[in-house]
Design an enzyme around this catalytic site. Structure first.
Site, mmCIF file in Angstrom:
data_model
loop_
_atom_site.group_PDB
_atom_site.id
_atom_site.type_symbol
_atom_site.label_atom_id
_atom_site.label_comp_id
_atom_site.label_asym_id
_atom_site.label_seq_id
_atom_site.Cartn_x
_atom_site.Cartn_y
_atom_site.Cartn_z
ATOM 1 N N CYS A 47 -27.833 -29.970 -23.991
ATOM 2 C CA CYS A 47 -27.791 -31.365 -24.442
ATOM 3 C C CYS A 47 -27.791 -32.377 -23.299
ATOM 4 O O CYS A 47 -27.917 -33.581 -23.534
ATOM 5 C CB CYS A 47 -26.594 -31.600 -25.362
ATOM 6 S SG CYS A 47 -25.017 -31.674 -24.491
ATOM 7 N N CYS A 66 -25.275 -29.888 -18.956
ATOM 8 C CA CYS A 66 -25.464 -28.865 -19.980
ATOM 9 C C CYS A 66 -26.958 -28.638 -20.193
ATOM 10 O O CYS A 66 -27.710 -29.586 -20.405
ATOM 11 C CB CYS A 66 -24.810 -29.322 -21.277
ATOM 12 S SG CYS A 66 -25.181 -28.250 -22.671
ATOM 13 N N CYS A 83 -19.322 -27.384 -22.202
ATOM 14 C CA CYS A 83 -20.002 -28.676 -22.284
ATOM 15 C C CYS A 83 -19.101 -29.661 -23.017
ATOM 16 O O CYS A 83 -18.546 -29.353 -24.074
ATOM 17 C CB CYS A 83 -21.322 -28.528 -23.031
ATOM 18 S SG CYS A 83 -22.099 -30.111 -23.362
ATOM 19 N N ASP A 142 -42.431 -23.385 2.440
ATOM 20 C CA ASP A 142 -41.534 -24.494 2.765
ATOM 21 C C ASP A 142 -40.156 -23.930 3.087
ATOM 22 O O ASP A 142 -39.538 -23.287 2.241
ATOM 23 C CB ASP A 142 -41.458 -25.427 1.548
ATOM 24 C CG ASP A 142 -40.609 -26.643 1.824
ATOM 25 O OD1 ASP A 142 -40.183 -26.841 2.985
ATOM 26 O OD2 ASP A 142 -40.368 -27.408 0.868
ATOM 27 N N CYS A 167 -21.854 -30.984 -26.476
ATOM 28 C CA CYS A 167 -22.234 -30.193 -27.651
ATOM 29 C C CYS A 167 -21.345 -28.966 -27.872
ATOM 30 O O CYS A 167 -21.529 -28.244 -28.841
ATOM 31 C CB CYS A 167 -23.691 -29.764 -27.549
ATOM 32 S SG CYS A 167 -24.010 -28.560 -26.241
#
Lengths: 245, 454
Positions: free
Chosen positions: B214, B211, B233, B364, B236
């Site tokens: 949180c 999340c 989530c 890269d 939270c």
């Protein structure tokens, strides 16, 4: 060809499945399979019960801070087992964060010291500028020195103690941008800042690792030659650009 | 008009004219010059927007979404200023205004619709006060390593906090974007309802794991691709917000993508003349922004139906009746979506992949190993030939070989012109050409010259 089955441990792939590192696992596996050497890849996740001494090849990559903390926490609980496997000659490739973690400590810019696993004799100091770019390194494998190319991107600067470097910087920064060393080597543990697909385009290195793994199992390390046209061309593009003959 | 602004605009216009004469695409230089002469140029010119400034940012789909919104507004009869593709940092945005601005202080326009580079966003909004900010998605780019994506998002979050009056239009399916919704006074979300496409959760990226608010594990009941989907989530309670503009029953075929969408309480069908689910997201973002500007649904949908893709956004060419598709690839999420289109197409194919590693492409190219290239090793796919081009052609060939593609089918031709020639003459029913940013233009140029056209 041979009745041995090589076991690859890929550490925390669900956590560190970025930066193209998985190219190293793919290369090790393919180059075994193309020669009829059986390989099993075990993906090891946090907290999983494993014994490192069962592994023939261990790959330890890098991640962002949050992931690296989780990795450090998990590995510190397995430290003794990991040390035994290192002493026993397990072939290991540790890159970037995985490399730094095996050393004595990491010192941040504010001076805070974060202890490492203290398995190998080097330390890392946070730098103020990132060392980024293509890199060429001369690495000795039995009988010759191979020119390996890769890409580095690290802010930590590593300084070696009583331990050999992995190779000598031909172009680029290497461990710290100052002393010309790249990576570290202890027994069959190879550490490097060359992240991403190091093994695919450097087949001599991959084959060296495979040979070491076979010999550790008491097997003949002879490997049938393969057609490395694409690999050599890919490596040569970068070596030419960096003006390495 | 203050003298320095006037001088800056004139100088910028002169540079633009010169660089056109020299045949450069140079789309940032005029703005650069103008800002050097008068740093307040952008701020002053942006204020001339009578009805509003709309900024579009995010990792993928900026150009397409931005152009869709601009087209809708223009079809609805508004005058619009827009920046050219890729010219999405401060000087490029200044260029858009300098190019369009008259030196007459009374000169004005209705809307400025601007795509903004994610990293430049904070600096741009110091100069340009947006009425609406659209965020498409946040993906790990080839340049992104070690949490730079997290940092970019946090800079955008901080910048948005300083814009208390700006309305936000956010991709609700992307938790990294949706987390910004708590900032604005008014936020609307767009999203795509679960549809029939096969799910492969193994391709889900690291971004989907935690999340963003949180740090607890995110639970997904559906993935579209990467971290886009139906999430919740477990810690939270942060979850996918209810979208104001939602696409339903999405279907993609060879030459169009459609879905149902409810606008103004009425049920419509959205038809796009192009493939790829990601284009639905771009269109839904544009519809969501357009609805907020009170545009008529019929006008918007008609605009989208006639939408012409930008160069290299699944651009369609034809040679002797055989189609050739050109698509930009710049990160794993976008590359995987290009492969999804290829996997869904029937018939035999030739595939061209051009990889450069200039600054604009990302120096890269490790990210190629994060692309699900293994899917191409499927023998049923009927890909006759894999031709790798660009400066890092050989490395792409290595990637294909280790993915399990037969080396006999792989070719390396770093010269774009020659490689495109081979594709144009190719034997497959269709050809797909994928190119990184700086390889895209030469590929497009060669295709335009050698094929029968678009």
């Amino acid at each position: 060809m041979t009745d041995v089955m090589l076991t690859v441990y890929h550490l925390y792939p669900d956590l560190l499945n970025l930066y193209g590192d998985r190219g190293n696992i793919i290369a090790f596996r393919r180059r075994c399979e193309w020669r009829g050497i059986a390989v099993q890849v075990r993906e090891i996740n946090l907290g999983e019960r494993i014994d490192f001494t069962d592994a023939d090849f261990l790959f330890l990559g890098g991640g962002s801070d949050r992931e690296q903390d989780l990795m450090a926490e998990d590995l510190s609980s397995r430290r003794a087992n990991l040390r035994d496997a290192f002493e026993d000659g397990m072939v290991t490739l540790a890159i970037c964060g995985g490399y730094q973690l095996l050393g004595r400590y990491y010192r941040s810019l504010s001076g805070r010291v974060i202890p490492g696993l203290d398995l190998l004799d080097f330390y890392t100091q946070a730098g103020t500028t990132r060392l980024i770019g293509n890199v060429a390194v001369g690495i000795s494998v039995p009988g010759r020195i191979v020119h390996v190319s890769g890409f580095e991107n690290h802010s930590g600067q590593t300084f070696l103690g009583e331990i050999k470097p992995f190779g000598r910087v031909l172009s680029g920064h290497g461990n710290n941008g100052a002393d010309g060393t790249e990576g570290a080597r202890y027994k069959n543990v190879f550490c490097s800042y060359m992240h991403g697909p190091l093994l695919p385009k450097n087949p001599a290195l991959t084959d060296y690792f495979i040979r070491l793994a076979l010999e550790r199992r008491g097997r003949d390390g002879f490997l049938a030659p393969l057609d490395d046209g694409f690999e050599d061309a890919a490596n040569q593009v970068m070596l030419s650009r960096l003006k390495i003959l | 008009m203050p003298f320095r602004l006037c001088a800056a605009v004139w100088a910028g216009k002169t540079v633009a004219a010169l660089s056109r004469m020299l045949g450069h695409r140079g789309s940032s230089l005029p703005g650069h010059v103008a800002l050097r002469i008068y740093p307040g140029t952008l701020r002053a010119l942006a204020r001339r927007a009578k009805k509003g400034v709309i900024l579009v940012t995010g990792t993928n789909g900026k150009t397409t979404t931005n152009n869709m919104i601009a087209q809708m507004l223009s079809d609805a009869g508004h005058s619009v200023i827009i920046n050219r593709e890729g010219a999405n940092m401060l000087p490029g945005i200044a260029t858009a205004f300098v190019r369009s601005a008259g030196v007459n202080p009374a000169y004005s326009f209705d809307y400025a619709v601007l795509e903004v580079d994610e990293a430049s966003f904070p600096r741009v909004v110091e100069q340009v006060n947006p009425d609406v900010v659209v965020v498409t998605n946040f993906f790990r780019d080839q340049l992104d390593r070690y949490g730079e994506l997290d940092q970019t998002i946090s800079f955008i979050r901080d910048a948005l906090r300083k814009l208390p009056k700006t309305r936000l239009v956010l991709n609700g399916d992307d938790p990294l974007v949706a987390q910004l919704g708590r900032i604005g006074p008014e936020t609307t979300y767009f999203g795509l309802a679960p549809h029939g496409r096969v799910l492969d959760t193994s391709g889900a990226s690291r971004e989907a794991r935690f999340c963003p608010l949180c740090g607890t594990d995110l639970h997904y009941s559906f993935y579209h691709y990467s971290q886009l989907g139906l999430y919740e989530c477990t810690g939270c309670g942060f979850e996918r917000p209810e979208p104001a503009v939602q696409g339903w029953e999405a279907v993609s075929s060879v030459d169009e993508t459609t879905c149902r969408v409810v606008l103004d309480g009425r049920d419509f069908r959205l038809n796009l003349p192009t493939q790829g689910f990601y284009n639905l997201y771009n269109a839904l973002a544009a519809l969501c922004a357009g609805s907020g500007l009170r545009l008529e649904p019929e006008t918007m949908l008609k605009s989208l139906y006639h939408y012409k893709p930008e160069i290299g956004r699944l651009q369609h060419f034809r040679h002797r009746g055989r189609p050739l598709y050109l698509n930009l690839v710049k990160n794993p999420a976008g590359f995987n979506e290009s492969l999804a289109i290829l996997l869904a197409a029937r018939g035999s194919k030739d595939l061209y992949i051009a990889i450069n590693d200039n600054a604009a492409d990302g120096r890269d190219i490790s990210w190629l190993w994060d692309v699900d290239v293994e899917l191409l090793a499927e023998p049923d796919l009927e890909i006759n030939r894999f031709l790798c081009s660009g400066e890092r052609a050989a490395e792409m060939a290595v990637r294909l070989k280790y993915a399990g593609v037969s080396a006999r089918k792989i070719g390396v031709e770093p010269r774009v012109q020659d490689a495109v020639g081979e594709m144009v003459r190719g034997g497959g029913d269709a050809a797909y050409l994928l190119a990184t940013y700086t390889a895209l233009w030469p590929t497009e140029k060669a295709l335009s010259t050698m094929s029968d056209g678009k």
